[in-house]
Design an enzyme around this catalytic site. Structure first.
Site, PDB file in Angstrom:
ATOM      1  N   GLU A 115     -14.802  19.491   4.673  1.00  0.00           N
ATOM      2  CA  GLU A 115     -15.402  20.416   3.697  1.00  0.00           C
ATOM      3  C   GLU A 115     -16.917  20.177   3.575  1.00  0.00           C
ATOM      4  O   GLU A 115     -17.684  21.131   3.418  1.00  0.00           O
ATOM      5  CB  GLU A 115     -14.667  20.281   2.365  1.00  0.00           C
ATOM      6  CG  GLU A 115     -13.229  20.812   2.496  1.00  0.00           C
ATOM      7  CD  GLU A 115     -12.372  20.566   1.273  1.00  0.00           C
ATOM      8  OE1 GLU A 115     -11.944  19.406   1.087  1.00  0.00           O
ATOM      9  OE2 GLU A 115     -12.146  21.504   0.494  1.00  0.00           O
ATOM     10  N   GLU A 135      -4.706  18.504   3.137  1.00  0.00           N
ATOM     11  CA  GLU A 135      -4.420  18.493   1.695  1.00  0.00           C
ATOM     12  C   GLU A 135      -3.022  19.008   1.331  1.00  0.00           C
ATOM     13  O   GLU A 135      -2.314  18.371   0.555  1.00  0.00           O
ATOM     14  CB  GLU A 135      -5.472  19.325   0.935  1.00  0.00           C
ATOM     15  CG  GLU A 135      -6.782  18.590   0.711  1.00  0.00           C
ATOM     16  CD  GLU A 135      -7.791  18.799   1.833  1.00  0.00           C
ATOM     17  OE1 GLU A 135      -7.366  19.140   2.962  1.00  0.00           O
ATOM     18  OE2 GLU A 135      -8.988  18.608   1.593  1.00  0.00           O
TER      19      GLU A 135
HETATM   20  N1  CO8 Z   1      -8.773   6.798   2.424  1.00  0.00           N
HETATM   21  C1  CO8 Z   1      -8.828   5.458   2.383  1.00  0.00           C
HETATM   22  N2  CO8 Z   1      -8.774   4.674   3.482  1.00  0.00           N
HETATM   23  C2  CO8 Z   1      -8.660   5.284   4.670  1.00  0.00           C
HETATM   24  C3  CO8 Z   1      -8.599   6.677   4.797  1.00  0.00           C
HETATM   25  C4  CO8 Z   1      -8.662   7.462   3.601  1.00  0.00           C
HETATM   26  N3  CO8 Z   1      -8.662   8.794   3.615  1.00  0.00           N
HETATM   27  N4  CO8 Z   1      -8.463   6.997   6.099  1.00  0.00           N
HETATM   28  C5  CO8 Z   1      -8.456   5.841   6.775  1.00  0.00           C
HETATM   29  N5  CO8 Z   1      -8.562   4.802   5.911  1.00  0.00           N
HETATM   30  C6  CO8 Z   1      -8.594   3.371   6.249  1.00  0.00           C
HETATM   31  C7  CO8 Z   1      -7.201   2.855   6.594  1.00  0.00           C
HETATM   32  O1  CO8 Z   1      -6.483   2.539   5.410  1.00  0.00           O
HETATM   33  C8  CO8 Z   1      -7.545   1.660   7.450  1.00  0.00           C
HETATM   34  O2  CO8 Z   1      -7.934   0.591   6.586  1.00  0.00           O
HETATM   35  P1  CO8 Z   1      -7.349  -0.906   6.847  1.00  0.00           P
HETATM   36  O3  CO8 Z   1      -7.887  -1.285   8.207  1.00  0.00           O
HETATM   37  O4  CO8 Z   1      -7.933  -1.680   5.719  1.00  0.00           O
HETATM   38  O5  CO8 Z   1      -5.873  -0.770   6.819  1.00  0.00           O
HETATM   39  C9  CO8 Z   1      -8.788   2.087   8.198  1.00  0.00           C
HETATM   40  O6  CO8 Z   1      -9.351   3.168   7.435  1.00  0.00           O
HETATM   41  C10 CO8 Z   1      -8.510   2.602   9.598  1.00  0.00           C
HETATM   42  O7  CO8 Z   1      -7.540   3.634   9.495  1.00  0.00           O
HETATM   43  P2  CO8 Z   1      -6.147   3.611  10.304  1.00  0.00           P
HETATM   44  O8  CO8 Z   1      -5.734   2.213  10.587  1.00  0.00           O
HETATM   45  O9  CO8 Z   1      -5.192   4.486   9.564  1.00  0.00           O
HETATM   46  O10 CO8 Z   1      -6.616   4.290  11.658  1.00  0.00           O
HETATM   47  P3  CO8 Z   1      -5.705   5.180  12.626  1.00  0.00           P
HETATM   48  O11 CO8 Z   1      -6.498   5.378  13.857  1.00  0.00           O
HETATM   49  O12 CO8 Z   1      -4.348   4.598  12.765  1.00  0.00           O
HETATM   50  O13 CO8 Z   1      -5.534   6.593  11.848  1.00  0.00           O
HETATM   51  C11 CO8 Z   1      -6.297   8.500  10.603  1.00  0.00           C
HETATM   52  C12 CO8 Z   1      -6.682   7.347  11.554  1.00  0.00           C
HETATM   53  C13 CO8 Z   1      -5.373   9.470  11.328  1.00  0.00           C
HETATM   54  C14 CO8 Z   1      -7.553   9.217  10.178  1.00  0.00           C
HETATM   55  C15 CO8 Z   1      -5.545   7.908   9.396  1.00  0.00           C
HETATM   56  O14 CO8 Z   1      -6.339   6.848   8.872  1.00  0.00           O
HETATM   57  C16 CO8 Z   1      -5.315   8.906   8.303  1.00  0.00           C
HETATM   58  O15 CO8 Z   1      -4.423   9.726   8.420  1.00  0.00           O
HETATM   59  N6  CO8 Z   1      -6.099   8.800   7.219  1.00  0.00           N
HETATM   60  C17 CO8 Z   1      -5.910   9.657   6.054  1.00  0.00           C
HETATM   61  C18 CO8 Z   1      -6.433  11.065   6.292  1.00  0.00           C
HETATM   62  C19 CO8 Z   1      -6.245  11.887   5.048  1.00  0.00           C
HETATM   63  O16 CO8 Z   1      -5.148  12.357   4.775  1.00  0.00           O
HETATM   64  N7  CO8 Z   1      -7.317  12.029   4.251  1.00  0.00           N
HETATM   65  C20 CO8 Z   1      -7.274  12.710   2.961  1.00  0.00           C
HETATM   66  C21 CO8 Z   1      -7.501  14.147   3.157  1.00  0.00           C
HETATM   67  S1  CO8 Z   1      -7.320  15.045   1.656  1.00  0.00           S
HETATM   68  C22 CO8 Z   1      -8.878  15.203   1.057  1.00  0.00           C
HETATM   69  O17 CO8 Z   1      -9.825  14.739   1.623  1.00  0.00           O
HETATM   70  C23 CO8 Z   1      -9.085  15.976  -0.191  1.00  0.00           C
HETATM   71  C24 CO8 Z   1      -8.375  15.284  -1.267  1.00  0.00           C
HETATM   72  C25 CO8 Z   1      -8.953  15.698  -2.583  1.00  0.00           C
HETATM   73  C26 CO8 Z   1      -8.442  14.738  -3.604  1.00  0.00           C
HETATM   74  C27 CO8 Z   1      -9.548  14.294  -4.463  1.00  0.00           C
HETATM   75  C28 CO8 Z   1      -9.104  13.009  -5.191  1.00  0.00           C
HETATM   76  C29 CO8 Z   1     -10.189  12.384  -6.016  1.00  0.00           C
END
Ligand code: CO8
Length: 245
Positions: A115, A135
């Protein structure tokens, strides 16, 4: 401006560089990042020396993997969230930025990360870019403008597809569908963004601001009103500096 924890701000030759800087969590968008971005963008908006802004993400894996899902578990009440948005609406601030915004994108560009990129005027990506709005799969609506900005850039059908299924889009598809302006290698990403920014700063800053204004505001107008706006801004541009537009 300095002392930020989650964002790096740099300014050089009329170009502002804003780097999302939480590489250990793929630059996840936290409350602190929201507040720091709000402070930085507010300052840039008022800084006539800055003529273009480049956004990028620290580390090699992501521009931004969306909202910080660890914080999300401790999200404030709806009432508090509404109060915060009323005084610190980062998304309207993005929309109202007078300077052109360039996103230099690599790796994951998800959720609020996508976004942010959609609020930018130009998007340059490396071949590993992965866009997505996950989302709905998390039981929430994109709340950072995605339902409005994505259809304006990608068109209705493509936006519905991404928004309703959470389907990801790679760099080639994004280029073909106009979400990316161009693809360059990761090593070339920042030099290219800087060189595009340099082409913009070489132009008259008033003309550039008016051009952006004409396009962004015109999108929400009828063609007739848009032509009137264009004519008015063209006259103003000929007659001197931006007068409170
Ligand atoms: N938030 C917090 N930590 C994250 C996030 C996230 N969105 N994405 C990755 N990380 C962290 C992981 O927890 C990990 O940390 P650690 O090494 O301490 O365990 C580190 O980053 C590396 O990530 P992965 O080990 O998961 O790496 P992969 O290569 O296996 O996967 C991905 C990468 C596919 C990106 C995976 O991390 C993932 O799916 N992340 C989440 C993506 C997601 O769903 N994001 C949210 C989208 S929704 C949004 O943005 C709007 C929400 C509005 C809500 C408002 C609320 C206030």
């Amino acid at each position: 401006m300095s002392g930020f924890e989650t964002v790096i701000y740099e300014k050089s030759d009329a170009i502002a560089f804003v780097t999302l800087n939480r590489p250990q969590s793929l630059n996840a968008f936290s409350v602190r990042m929201r507040d720091e971005l709000f402070e930085i963008l507010s300052a840039i908006k008022a800084d006539d020396e800055v003529r273009v802004v480049v956004f990028k993400g620290a580390g090699e894996r992501a521009f931004c993997a969306g909202a910080d899902l660890k914080e999300f578990l401790t999200a404030p009440s709806a009432i508090k969230a509404r109060r915060i948005r009323a005084v610190r609406d980062l998304w309207r601030l993005f929309l109202g930025m007078p300077q052109p915004l360039i996103a230099a994108l690599h790796g994951y560009v998800l959720g609020s990360g996508m976004e942010i990129a959609l609020f930018c005027d130009l998007r340059i990506g490396s071949p590993d870019v992965v866009f997505g709005l996950p989302e709905v799969g998390l039981g929430i609506l994109p709340g950072a403008g995605g339902t409005q900005t994505l259809p304006r850039i990608l068109g209705l059908s493509g936006a519905m597809d991404m928004l309703m299924t959470g389907r990801r889009m790679d760099a080639e598809e994004a280029l073909a569908k106009g979400v990316l302006n161009e693809i360059v290698s990761f090593g070339e990403l920042y030099p290219r963004a800087k060189s595009v920014a340099g082409r913009i700063t070489a132009c008259d800053p008033v003309v550039i601001r008016y051009a952006k204004q004409a396009v962004i505001k015109g999108l929400d107008m009828s063609l007739d009103q848009g032509l009137e706006l264009e004519w008015r801004l063209a006259r103003l541009a000929r007659s001197g500096p931006a007068a409170g537009e």
